[in-house]
Design a protein around this motif. Structure first.
Motif, mmCIF file in Angstrom:
data_model
loop_
_atom_site.group_PDB
_atom_site.id
_atom_site.type_symbol
_atom_site.label_atom_id
_atom_site.label_comp_id
_atom_site.label_asym_id
_atom_site.label_seq_id
_atom_site.Cartn_x
_atom_site.Cartn_y
_atom_site.Cartn_z
ATOM 1 N N LEU A 35 15.644 14.579 -3.659
ATOM 2 C CA LEU A 35 14.419 15.114 -3.196
ATOM 3 C C LEU A 35 12.946 14.610 -3.297
ATOM 4 N N HIS A 36 12.425 14.395 -2.652
ATOM 5 C CA HIS A 36 11.145 13.902 -3.028
ATOM 6 C C HIS A 36 9.372 14.565 -1.988
ATOM 7 N N ARG A 52 7.313 27.016 -2.336
ATOM 8 C CA ARG A 52 7.150 26.757 -4.133
ATOM 9 C C ARG A 52 9.212 25.857 -4.660
ATOM 10 N N LEU A 53 9.422 25.307 -3.209
ATOM 11 C CA LEU A 53 10.336 23.888 -3.488
ATOM 12 C C LEU A 53 9.558 22.953 -3.344
ATOM 13 N N PRO A 59 5.336 17.212 -9.381
ATOM 14 C CA PRO A 59 5.372 15.662 -9.896
ATOM 15 C C PRO A 59 6.761 14.784 -9.984
ATOM 16 N N GLY A 60 7.582 14.638 -9.093
ATOM 17 C CA GLY A 60 8.562 13.837 -9.419
ATOM 18 C C GLY A 60 9.768 13.941 -8.098
ATOM 19 N N ALA A 61 10.710 14.042 -8.258
ATOM 20 C CA ALA A 61 11.734 14.022 -7.524
ATOM 21 C C ALA A 61 12.980 14.470 -8.187
ATOM 22 N N LEU A 62 14.081 15.598 -7.990
ATOM 23 C CA LEU A 62 14.593 15.703 -8.495
ATOM 24 C C LEU A 62 16.152 15.977 -7.547
ATOM 25 N N SER A 63 17.219 16.616 -7.927
ATOM 26 C CA SER A 63 18.578 16.283 -7.261
ATOM 27 C C SER A 63 18.623 17.483 -6.890
ATOM 28 N N LEU A 92 11.442 14.821 1.867
ATOM 29 C CA LEU A 92 12.484 13.336 1.741
ATOM 30 C C LEU A 92 13.996 13.738 0.728
ATOM 31 N N ALA A 93 14.467 12.780 2.147
ATOM 32 C CA ALA A 93 16.393 13.322 1.282
ATOM 33 C C ALA A 93 16.470 12.170 1.210
ATOM 34 N N ARG A 94 17.364 12.091 0.198
ATOM 35 C CA ARG A 94 17.814 10.624 -0.394
ATOM 36 C C ARG A 94 19.522 10.196 -0.686
#
Length: 122
Positions: A35-36, A52-53, A59-63, A92-94
């Protein structure tokens, strides 16, 4: 006498974070989906959980699984939140990088050996 320890349960049930829905609008989301955040979380009209999400992803991406752990929400609830935000263009989700796309272990070991050699020669 000391008060009993506070219970860390949520005051509001998790399913209310999704406005009562149990299934995301897209079935392409996985625990390892990356997730971005696409926008500033201060955008108007967001529910507190959505804000919150997005703040968590600033600051960056997380799963997806990591985000759920940070938010202390079930993965299934976060999937619904993520799907809504992706649908609105706010997130954005990849898919995670597949094993076939990762470099071969042998190449990585050679690079690591080379870096160790450089470090020891200094």
């Amino acid at each position: 006498m000391t008060p009993p320890p506070r219970d860390h349960r949520r005051l509001v049930p998790a399913y209310l974070a999704t406005t009562g829905r149990a299934h995301p609008s897209r079935n392409t989301l996985d625990r390892l989906t990356v997730l971005h955040g696409a926008v500033d979380p201060m955008s108007g009209g967001l529910r507190p959980e959505q804000r919150r999400l997005l703040e968590l992803l600033r600051p960056g991406a997380l799963s997806l699984a990591e985000a759920a752990a940070h938010l202390r929400l079930p993965v299934s609830v976060v999937k619904v939140l993520v799907a809504d935000l992706v649908d609105e263009g706010l997130l954005l989700a990849r898919a995670p990088v597949s094993d076939a796309e990762l470099p071969e272990r042998r190449i990585l070991e050679k690079v690591l050996d080379g870096l160790r050699t450089l470090k020891s020669s200094r």
